[in-house]
Motif scaffolding. Structure first.
Motif, PDB file in Angstrom:
ATOM      1  N   PHE A 150     -23.537  30.925 -13.395  1.00  0.00           N
ATOM      2  CA  PHE A 150     -22.857  31.838 -12.474  1.00  0.00           C
ATOM      3  C   PHE A 150     -23.191  31.479 -11.034  1.00  0.00           C
ATOM      4  CE2 PHE A 150     -26.931  34.048 -13.030  1.00  0.00           C
ATOM      5  CZ  PHE A 150     -27.217  34.541 -11.753  1.00  0.00           C
ATOM      6  N   ILE A 151     -22.262  31.790 -10.150  1.00  0.00           N
ATOM      7  CA  ILE A 151     -22.457  31.597  -8.710  1.00  0.00           C
ATOM      8  C   ILE A 151     -22.945  32.917  -8.136  1.00  0.00           C
ATOM      9  CG2 ILE A 151     -21.351  31.053  -6.512  1.00  0.00           C
ATOM     10  CD1 ILE A 151     -19.344  29.341  -8.087  1.00  0.00           C
ATOM     11  N   SER A 152     -24.064  32.869  -7.452  1.00  0.00           N
ATOM     12  CA  SER A 152     -24.742  34.081  -7.002  1.00  0.00           C
ATOM     13  C   SER A 152     -23.932  34.855  -5.958  1.00  0.00           C
ATOM     14  CB  SER A 152     -26.112  33.724  -6.423  1.00  0.00           C
ATOM     15  OG  SER A 152     -26.930  33.134  -7.407  1.00  0.00           O
ATOM     16  N   PRO A 153     -24.082  36.178  -5.974  1.00  0.00           N
ATOM     17  CA  PRO A 153     -23.314  37.031  -5.052  1.00  0.00           C
ATOM     18  C   PRO A 153     -24.061  37.363  -3.768  1.00  0.00           C
ATOM     19  CG  PRO A 153     -24.342  38.399  -6.712  1.00  0.00           C
ATOM     20  CD  PRO A 153     -24.765  36.983  -7.009  1.00  0.00           C
ATOM     21  N   SER A 154     -24.194  36.406  -2.878  1.00  0.00           N
ATOM     22  CA  SER A 154     -24.756  36.732  -1.571  1.00  0.00           C
ATOM     23  C   SER A 154     -23.825  37.697  -0.839  1.00  0.00           C
ATOM     24  CB  SER A 154     -24.946  35.462  -0.739  1.00  0.00           C
ATOM     25  OG  SER A 154     -25.925  34.625  -1.307  1.00  0.00           O
ATOM     26  N   HIS A 155     -24.347  38.302   0.211  1.00  0.00           N
ATOM     27  CA  HIS A 155     -23.545  39.235   1.007  1.00  0.00           C
ATOM     28  C   HIS A 155     -22.449  38.483   1.761  1.00  0.00           C
ATOM     29  CE1 HIS A 155     -22.685  42.073   4.363  1.00  0.00           C
ATOM     30  NE2 HIS A 155     -22.874  42.978   3.413  1.00  0.00           N
ATOM     31  N   ALA A 156     -21.391  39.187   2.111  1.00  0.00           N
ATOM     32  CA  ALA A 156     -20.253  38.574   2.801  1.00  0.00           C
ATOM     33  C   ALA A 156     -20.668  37.834   4.066  1.00  0.00           C
ATOM     34  CB  ALA A 156     -19.218  39.648   3.132  1.00  0.00           C
TER      35      ALA A 156
END
Length: 287
Positions: A150-156
């Protein structure tokens, strides 16, 4: 494993396989940054420690007899007599699963985190083809291990930092290269989790690149098909070579909406980049 590159990741996986013969599932969080070919191995990385079931003689000596070890032991004894700070929540067996940072420093933490990104990745060279990722996939197949990537969900604001360095097209190309090798759950982009407004009582993020346990649980729920009704529909899109282009187009569209609705956060990223550039320019002029 904080801030490692793709080579280190592959070597640690080989170490895990060597020491866990019954390993049958690997869940791997990946990001754009670990495939920067300019990112060197971390200072603490050592080949001598890997694929062994014992501590090396060198490490034993360093742990037991070095000046640093003696100093650390002294600090540990002194600190053990103090009351623990209020902002650390200790778990079982001495683990500290998460921090409760001062909410009034949220803005500073985001600005500092964005600046850290610029320090490490203002210059970026994509290591294509993604040989290390291919080796990881092959390694799992050879050992009958199910790999979930999975590709990590950093902040926008982290994605805006990529844009500010002029590497957005490289970011997209990286995803194209990934799906040539293996499908992946993409939690990045501008979705209902990553676009949480920056404020003092954030639920999803500690800073621009570190998400909370709540978000980690949502990731696991999505990729393991567990209680998916609790996961926002737009969080964690399964992408492959067939839907990658439409997926990238959707992220671009989502970004335009987010930028229009969050000008202060766009400004935060741009101002941080400007100050970083001025600092670098000043160093060059001094030399």
């Amino acid at each position: 494993m904080n801030g490692i590159n793709a080579y280190e990741l592959r070597r640690y996986l080989e170490h895990a396989i060597a020491n866990q013969k019954d390993l049958d599932l690997v869940i791997l969080g990946s990001d754009f940054f670990m495939f920067n070919s300019l990112l060197e191995n971390r200072a603490g990385f050592s080949e001598d420690r890997l694929e062994k079931q014992h501590i090396s003689l060198k490490d034993i000596i360093n742990i037991a007899f070095s000046v640093d070890a003696l100093s650390a032991s002294k600090e540990t004894i002194v600190d053990s007599k103090k009351n623990p700070p209020d902002d650390i929540v200790s778990g079982e067996n001495g683990f500290m699963p998460y921090l409760n940072p001062n909410p009034e420093t949220t803005q500073w933490r985001f600005r500092n985190g964005i600046n850290v990104y610029y320090n490490f990745h203002a210059k970026y060279e994509l290591s294509t083809p993604l040989d290390e990722l291919k080796k990881i996939v092959d390694l799992c197949q050879q050992n009958n291990i199910k790999l979930i990537l999975f590709i990590s969900p950093s902040h926008a604001t982290q994605w805006e930092a990529i844009r500010a360095t002029g590497e957005w097209s490289t970011f997209e190309e990286w995803k194209r290269e990934v799906v040539k090798i293996t499908p992946v759950f993409d939690f990045s982009g501008y979705n209902s989790i990553t676009t949480e407004p920056i404020h003092n009582e954030m639920e999803n993020y500690r800073d621009n690149s570190h998400y909370t346990k709540k978000v980690g649980d949502l990731i696991l729920n999505r990729i393991l098909s567990y209680q998916e009704e609790e996961v926002p529909e737009d969080f964690g899109i399964f992408i492959n070579s067939e839907n990658i282009e439409s997926h990238l187009t959707k992220i671009r569209q989502d970004r335009e909406v987010w930028a229009k609705n969050n000008p202060d956060e766009v400004k935060l990223v741009e101002e941080t980049k400007q100050k970083f550039d001025e600092k670098i320019s000043g160093k060059i002029n001094k030399n």
